[in-house]
Every structure is written in C-alpha cells, then in structure tokens.
Design a protein around this motif. Structure first.
Motif, PDB file in Angstrom:
ATOM      1  N   PHE A  84      24.365  23.661  49.928  1.00 59.48           N
ATOM      2  CA  PHE A  84      25.166  25.098  49.049  1.00 59.48           C
ATOM      3  C   PHE A  84      26.550  24.182  49.204  1.00 59.48           C
ATOM      4  O   PHE A  84      27.077  25.254  48.295  1.00 59.48           O
ATOM      5  N   LEU A  85      26.604  23.063  49.028  1.00 59.72           N
ATOM      6  CA  LEU A  85      27.893  22.163  49.150  1.00 59.72           C
ATOM      7  C   LEU A  85      28.856  22.331  47.342  1.00 59.72           C
ATOM      8  O   LEU A  85      29.313  22.604  47.102  1.00 59.72           O
ATOM      9  N   ALA A  86      27.543  21.877  46.854  1.00 58.80           N
ATOM     10  CA  ALA A  86      27.297  22.474  44.914  1.00 58.80           C
ATOM     11  C   ALA A  86      28.399  23.281  44.493  1.00 58.80           C
ATOM     12  O   ALA A  86      29.186  23.970  44.109  1.00 58.80           O
ATOM     13  N   ALA A  87      27.716  24.434  44.713  1.00 54.77           N
ATOM     14  CA  ALA A  87      28.133  25.557  44.768  1.00 54.77           C
ATOM     15  C   ALA A  87      28.846  26.026  45.413  1.00 54.77           C
ATOM     16  O   ALA A  87      30.437  26.511  44.279  1.00 54.77           O
ATOM     17  N   VAL A  88      29.550  25.862  46.977  1.00 56.94           N
ATOM     18  CA  VAL A  88      30.874  26.237  47.167  1.00 56.94           C
ATOM     19  C   VAL A  88      32.150  25.516  46.755  1.00 56.94           C
ATOM     20  O   VAL A  88      32.983  25.454  46.134  1.00 56.94           O
ATOM     21  N   HIS A  89      31.346  23.938  46.306  1.00 54.80           N
ATOM     22  CA  HIS A  89      32.672  23.142  45.760  1.00 54.80           C
ATOM     23  C   HIS A  89      33.297  23.371  44.165  1.00 54.80           C
ATOM     24  O   HIS A  89      34.492  24.298  44.183  1.00 54.80           O
ATOM     25  N   ARG A  90      32.340  24.785  43.336  1.00 55.14           N
ATOM     26  CA  ARG A  90      32.588  25.281  42.649  1.00 55.14           C
ATOM     27  C   ARG A  90      33.635  26.419  42.799  1.00 55.14           C
ATOM     28  O   ARG A  90      34.457  26.733  41.852  1.00 55.14           O
ATOM     29  N   GLN A  91      32.847  27.616  43.191  1.00 59.30           N
ATOM     30  CA  GLN A  91      33.998  28.616  44.198  1.00 59.30           C
ATOM     31  C   GLN A  91      35.571  28.206  44.434  1.00 59.30           C
ATOM     32  O   GLN A  91      35.886  28.999  43.789  1.00 59.30           O
ATOM     33  N   SER A  92      34.845  27.424  45.175  1.00 56.42           N
ATOM     34  CA  SER A  92      36.475  27.021  45.484  1.00 56.42           C
ATOM     35  C   SER A  92      37.335  25.979  44.255  1.00 56.42           C
ATOM     36  O   SER A  92      38.700  26.721  43.965  1.00 56.42           O
ATOM     37  N   VAL A  93      37.400  25.219  43.489  1.00 56.26           N
ATOM     38  CA  VAL A  93      37.739  25.162  42.461  1.00 56.26           C
ATOM     39  C   VAL A  93      37.898  26.441  41.842  1.00 56.26           C
ATOM     40  O   VAL A  93      39.434  26.308  40.900  1.00 56.26           O
ATOM     41  N   VAL A  94      37.133  27.167  41.212  1.00 55.52           N
ATOM     42  CA  VAL A  94      37.767  28.629  40.451  1.00 55.52           C
ATOM     43  C   VAL A  94      38.564  29.609  40.511  1.00 55.52           C
ATOM     44  O   VAL A  94      39.635  29.953  40.593  1.00 55.52           O
ATOM     45  N   MET A  95      38.463  29.247  42.283  1.00 58.76           N
ATOM     46  CA  MET A  95      39.426  30.535  42.671  1.00 58.76           C
ATOM     47  C   MET A  95      40.821  29.539  43.480  1.00 58.76           C
ATOM     48  O   MET A  95      41.269  30.867  43.125  1.00 58.76           O
ATOM     49  N   ARG A  96      40.595  28.925  43.335  1.00 55.40           N
ATOM     50  CA  ARG A  96      41.888  27.974  43.457  1.00 55.40           C
ATOM     51  C   ARG A  96      42.439  28.219  42.000  1.00 55.40           C
ATOM     52  O   ARG A  96      44.274  28.785  42.322  1.00 55.40           O
ATOM     53  N   HIS A  97      41.819  28.217  41.309  1.00 52.80           N
ATOM     54  CA  HIS A  97      42.490  28.691  40.003  1.00 52.80           C
ATOM     55  C   HIS A  97      42.783  30.148  39.524  1.00 52.80           C
ATOM     56  O   HIS A  97      44.042  30.504  38.996  1.00 52.80           O
ATOM     57  N   LEU A  98      42.047  30.527  39.722  1.00 50.65           N
ATOM     58  CA  LEU A  98      42.448  31.876  40.323  1.00 50.65           C
ATOM     59  C   LEU A  98      43.618  33.053  40.825  1.00 50.65           C
ATOM     60  O   LEU A  98      44.411  33.326  40.501  1.00 50.65           O
ATOM     61  N   LEU A  99      43.873  32.101  41.336  1.00 53.28           N
ATOM     62  CA  LEU A  99      44.947  32.714  42.920  1.00 53.28           C
ATOM     63  C   LEU A  99      46.075  32.018  42.174  1.00 53.28           C
ATOM     64  O   LEU A  99      46.694  32.869  42.542  1.00 53.28           O
ATOM     65  N   GLY A 100      46.248  30.002  41.896  1.00 53.59           N
ATOM     66  CA  GLY A 100      47.047  29.438  41.193  1.00 53.59           C
ATOM     67  C   GLY A 100      47.717  30.919  40.247  1.00 53.59           C
ATOM     68  O   GLY A 100      48.882  31.168  40.632  1.00 53.59           O
ATOM     69  N   ALA A 101      47.253  31.599  39.100  1.00 57.41           N
ATOM     70  CA  ALA A 101      47.327  32.168  38.389  1.00 57.41           C
ATOM     71  C   ALA A 101      47.916  33.717  38.635  1.00 57.41           C
ATOM     72  O   ALA A 101      48.573  33.842  38.148  1.00 57.41           O
ATOM     73  N   LEU A 102      47.257  34.404  40.313  1.00 52.62           N
ATOM     74  CA  LEU A 102      48.065  35.229  39.844  1.00 52.62           C
ATOM     75  C   LEU A 102      49.251  34.952  41.063  1.00 52.62           C
ATOM     76  O   LEU A 102      49.522  36.415  40.912  1.00 52.62           O
ATOM     77  N   LEU A 103      49.351  34.426  41.886  1.00 52.13           N
ATOM     78  CA  LEU A 103      50.814  33.739  42.240  1.00 52.13           C
ATOM     79  C   LEU A 103      51.891  33.922  41.432  1.00 52.13           C
ATOM     80  O   LEU A 103      52.585  34.071  41.767  1.00 52.13           O
ATOM     81  N   GLU A 104      51.231  32.704  40.599  1.00 58.22           N
ATOM     82  CA  GLU A 104      52.653  32.809  38.965  1.00 58.22           C
ATOM     83  C   GLU A 104      52.689  34.347  38.471  1.00 58.22           C
ATOM     84  O   GLU A 104      54.055  34.709  37.738  1.00 58.22           O
ATOM     85  N   SER A 105      52.400  35.309  38.769  1.00 59.76           N
ATOM     86  CA  SER A 105      52.111  36.878  37.843  1.00 59.76           C
ATOM     87  C   SER A 105      53.276  37.199  39.106  1.00 59.76           C
ATOM     88  O   SER A 105      53.183  37.848  39.268  1.00 59.76           O
ATOM     89  N   ARG A 106      53.040  37.157  40.294  1.00 55.53           N
ATOM     90  CA  ARG A 106      53.863  37.912  41.500  1.00 55.53           C
ATOM     91  C   ARG A 106      53.718  38.835  41.584  1.00 55.53           C
ATOM     92  O   ARG A 106      54.718  40.028  42.198  1.00 55.53           O
ATOM     93  N   PRO A 107      52.873  39.191  42.639  1.00 52.78           N
ATOM     94  CA  PRO A 107      52.157  40.192  42.543  1.00 52.78           C
ATOM     95  C   PRO A 107      52.848  40.233  44.537  1.00 52.78           C
ATOM     96  O   PRO A 107      53.616  39.865  44.573  1.00 52.78           O
ATOM     97  N   ALA A 108      53.212  41.908  44.683  1.00 47.86           N
ATOM     98  CA  ALA A 108      53.607  42.580  46.439  1.00 47.86           C
ATOM     99  C   ALA A 108      52.731  41.781  47.034  1.00 47.86           C
ATOM    100  O   ALA A 108      53.355  41.301  48.174  1.00 47.86           O
ATOM    101  N   GLY A 109      51.063  41.549  47.282  1.00 42.68           N
ATOM    102  CA  GLY A 109      50.382  41.438  48.030  1.00 42.68           C
ATOM    103  C   GLY A 109      49.566  40.971  47.325  1.00 42.68           C
ATOM    104  O   GLY A 109      48.699  41.932  46.214  1.00 42.68           O
ATOM    105  N   ILE A 110      48.271  40.209  47.965  1.00 41.71           N
ATOM    106  CA  ILE A 110      46.577  39.680  47.971  1.00 41.71           C
ATOM    107  C   ILE A 110      46.079  40.530  48.847  1.00 41.71           C
ATOM    108  O   ILE A 110      46.036  40.084  50.681  1.00 41.71           O
ATOM    109  N   MET A 111      45.305  41.589  48.706  1.00 39.86           N
ATOM    110  CA  MET A 111      44.428  42.788  50.147  1.00 39.86           C
ATOM    111  C   MET A 111      43.022  42.061  50.038  1.00 39.86           C
ATOM    112  O   MET A 111      42.117  42.613  51.182  1.00 39.86           O
TER     113      MET A 111
END
Length: 195
Positions: free
Chosen positions: A43-70
């Motif tokens: 599962f190394l390749a699949a989890v690596h791909r997921q972590s790269v995409v999640m990093r991207h999504l969280l970066g965009a979300l934090l730049e949008s300044r939410p009150a919280g991430i649930m």
C-alpha cells in the motif's frame, strides 16, 4: 513513509495552531492508521499518493482560514482490509474515522481510463471560507473534481461565535459546518478514445 507521514501531521498541526484553526486533539488528518507504523509494502504507493493530495487539499483549506477542521477523511486503499495496524491508537484519533466510502454511482472512476481516490473534508466557517476554498481548488492545476458540498449549522459551541442569541442581530451570518467530497483523478491512458 512513516517518517514522511509523521512530518506531514506535525506540519499541519503546527500550521493550524499558528493560524488559529481549531482541530481535534491528536488530529492526524486522515492518517491515524499510521501513527505508530508505516503502511504495508503493497500500500506504499497508494498511501503516498493520498498523502500528497491530502497535503494539497489541507494547504488550500488552511489558506481559506476556516474556524476549525473537524475531519479529514480518505478512501481506504483498494485491497486494504478494515482493520489496519495502529487504527484507533490512543492520542491519535480513531482510525475508523479517517476512512469513508464513496458510492461507486457518484464516482468519476472509469475502468481502464481513469483511476480516482476520494477525500472528504469537514470544516467550520462562514460561507466566504467555503467559496475561497472551492475557488482555490478550481484555479489549481491538480486534477480534482468536487463531488458534493453539504452545509449545516455548527453544533460545536467551541467553533460557534461567542455571541448569544440575545446579542446576535436576527440576520447575522452563522458559522456553518461544511462537508466537501473531492476526487483526485489519474488518467490511465494518454489519449482517451473518442466518443
């Protein structure tokens, strides 16, 4: 991979803290399963791909300044069983909460043409936070498709405004909880067949 995921979690916990974004204690942003050990070799390749995409999504979300991430959730890698090592370890959130199942009927996956992985982010904020987040995703070159957006009033008092109903103007904006489901698409062929 374990060290990479640990650094990813540490980085985003710190970014959330610096920006004043509320997160759950021990938040692992969808990777609590690997809080103590890395992914199995298959599962190394699949989890690596997921972590790269999640990093991207969280970066965009934090730049949008939410009150919280649930919650930050991901699809279980193809072939991975329900019980994974480290799931539910104390202090790292419940491993079961990091996964969700995308309905195949709603997915853009096309066998032989496109492979997708789905993510779900739940966060709190005013409507401009959601709009900014979606605009950031649209303007990016990463192949993402927003599959659904849900909104409901925030029920967590720590994320809601400090004003009481008596002091809040009757038509004041309300903090909302947004749930956004996103797919990352990877084409499996260079030139898709003509329709």
């Amino acid at each position: 991979m374990f060290i990479e995921l640990s650094e990813f979690v540490r980085e985003f916990r710190e970014r959330a803290r610096v920006q004043g974004v509320t997160i759950r204690p021990g938040e692992c942003f969808g990777f609590a399963t690997y809080a103590q050990t890395g992914p199995e070799p298959e599962f190394l390749a699949a989890v690596h791909r997921q972590s790269v995409v999640m990093r991207h999504l969280l970066g965009a979300l934090l730049e949008s300044r939410p009150a919280g991430i649930m919650a930050a959730q991901r699809e279980r890698p193809r072939g991975q069983s329900g019980a994974a090592p480290g799931a539910g370890d104390a202090g790292y959130g419940a491993g079961a909460e990091e996964f969700f199942e995308m309905s195949p009927a709603r997915s853009t996956a096309t066998p032989g043409l496109a492979e997708v992985i789905a993510f779900r982010l739940k966060f709190a904020g005013f409507t401009p936070v959601l709009r900014d987040f979606l605009n950031r995703l649209q303007q990016d070159s990463t192949p993402l498709v927003v599959r659904s957006v849900e909104a409901e009033p925030v029920t967590n008092p720590a994320l809601a405004e400090a004003e009481t109903a008596a002091t809040r103007p009757p038509f004041a904006p309300q903090v909302m909880q947004f749930t956004v489901t996103i797919e990352h698409i990877r084409l499996l062929v260079e030139d898709p067949p003509a329709s």
